[in-house]
Design an enzyme around this catalytic site. Sequence first.
Site, PDB file in Angstrom:
ATOM      1  N   ASP A 199       0.756  -1.134  -0.047  1.00  7.80           N
ATOM      2  CA  ASP A 199      -0.009   0.090  -0.042  1.00  7.80           C
ATOM      3  C   ASP A 199       0.947   1.163   0.085  1.00  7.80           C
ATOM      4  OD1 ASP A 199      -3.023   1.181   0.480  1.00  7.80           O
ATOM      5  OD2 ASP A 199      -1.826   1.901   2.113  1.00  7.80           O
ATOM      6  N   GLU A 255      14.686 -14.790  -0.402  1.00  4.13           N
ATOM      7  CA  GLU A 255      15.145 -15.634   0.404  1.00  4.13           C
ATOM      8  C   GLU A 255      14.089 -16.726   0.425  1.00  4.13           C
ATOM      9  OE1 GLU A 255      15.835 -14.632   4.708  1.00  4.13           O
ATOM     10  OE2 GLU A 255      16.596 -12.667   3.976  1.00  4.13           O
TER      11      GLU A 255
END
Length: 543
Positions: A199, A255
């Site tokens: 957002d 990751e």
Amino acid sequence: MREWWRDAVIYQIYPRSFQDEDGDGIGDLKGITRRLPHVADLGATAIWLSPIFTSPMDDMGYDVSDYTDVDPLFGTIEEFEELIARAHELGLKVIVDQVLSHTSDKHPWFEESRASRSNDKADWYVWADPNPDGSPPNNWASVFGGSAWEFEPRRKQYYLHNFLISQPDLNFHCKAVQDALLETMRFWLDRGLDGFRLDTVNYYFHDQKLRSNPPADGGGWEMATDVYGMQKHLYDKTRPENIAFLERLRKLTDEYDDIMMVGEVGEDGDRSVEVMAEYTRGEHRLHMCYSFAMLGPAFSAEHFRKVIEGFQSGAPDGHPKWSFSNHDVPRHVTRWNKHANDGDTLAKQAIAMLASFEGTIGIYQGEELGQTETELVYEELTDPPALRFWPEVKGRDGCRTPMVWEAEAPNAGFTDGKPWLPVKAPQAARSVDLQARQNDSVLQAYKETLAFRHATPCLTVGKSTFLKTEEPILAFRRTAGDDALTCVFNLSPDPVSMTISGGAEIVGPANASLSGTALELPANGHCYLSHTGELDLVPADAD
């Protein structure tokens, strides 16, 4: 291997309004899980959930008070994990709204920060001393009206809030803030989440010198609350320091396997494309961005071509996400109705057009029903800007009313209780069960169009080239290897006749006819033309 998000169809779910299972009138996670087959059957490949985190709900969840828990209104963490598991069974990825730029004023971080100038989190938010006369430190305005600064007596300082007073902005110049936010995201990635919708992604950093914004070019009030629109926002958002933090976000998601981040860019005009390009450049920033360029009233061939070509030239190595509706803007069937004689025809054209755009596409719940904006009276409102500035500002409640499932059930099957926003007759008449029984419904058009998109390489991996056509015809070619598909749209309520050169045939869902070289496009007509070699379009009455 091509990443899943590059040709995804992302279905946005507004949790409060999707399905209520416990009868309190507010949608919940169990309700979403129950209705996921509808989303999968539609042809979506991912869902985006608007905020579900703990919140006082001043801004319906966009004011987070705990980043690592689910608000009891919606359910529990365990129920969220069950939702993810069910979505994955159905072949759906799951992303959630991550509101990083600000928190609720009820967040423990802010409660500690506001208490004094010397505590451990004293610099976790944006604090500034008053001017000598007690006024705010600069002219920055809130998106929701008025000053972006609020005075805190305990510190005798102002804090920054780009949105509601109860949504204080975090200080991203403080590395401890960045570290803490990254850990909250890791919390959800460890639970199987597939990504984030970020957002207000360009609001993270502010100018540390707190320089006032200059006047907007040309001035002009865009809406009754729009003091915000009178400024050129050079210093309160889209700061250069943002890039380094986006790279930290990408390092975290890298990751994990196959994670996606899409950022909401709150900028106007050509600047939005520049920011989208900047934020998605290379392999170390965001995967995608989207702007409000297609979420406004503009509906013309020139507009859509300018937006798409602007991204192609301005962000050649970026990846866009396009959508026509979301929880912040009026529904597009209502927004564009002056360009059509019939809402259903417009809705069918809209999905045909959206599905043909190069990039990822987004669908907002209910638009697959041709849903229209709900007309509300003041007593029914919940949206803060509307409550403050009614009637000049209608607010966002009209696009957030509940999903309609069964026309004859109480509240159209959304809840057995009193819904948080009303379900009115014009909306209930567009229910899923009614449209599922109609071969020519908007719902069926969405299913057929999305199925055609998934099965057609030109529409998923094909490159785009626009044809030279005049208003109201939007036409462009998508090519993948030796295959070519020309997408043609009549963006007007009047029929248009075109002449094509070269052999072609209409394929996939269409609202047009082709006889020889004569292509007839009725009001808001559209078609996909399969062909080999070049194909040109000219008006039938051209000399």
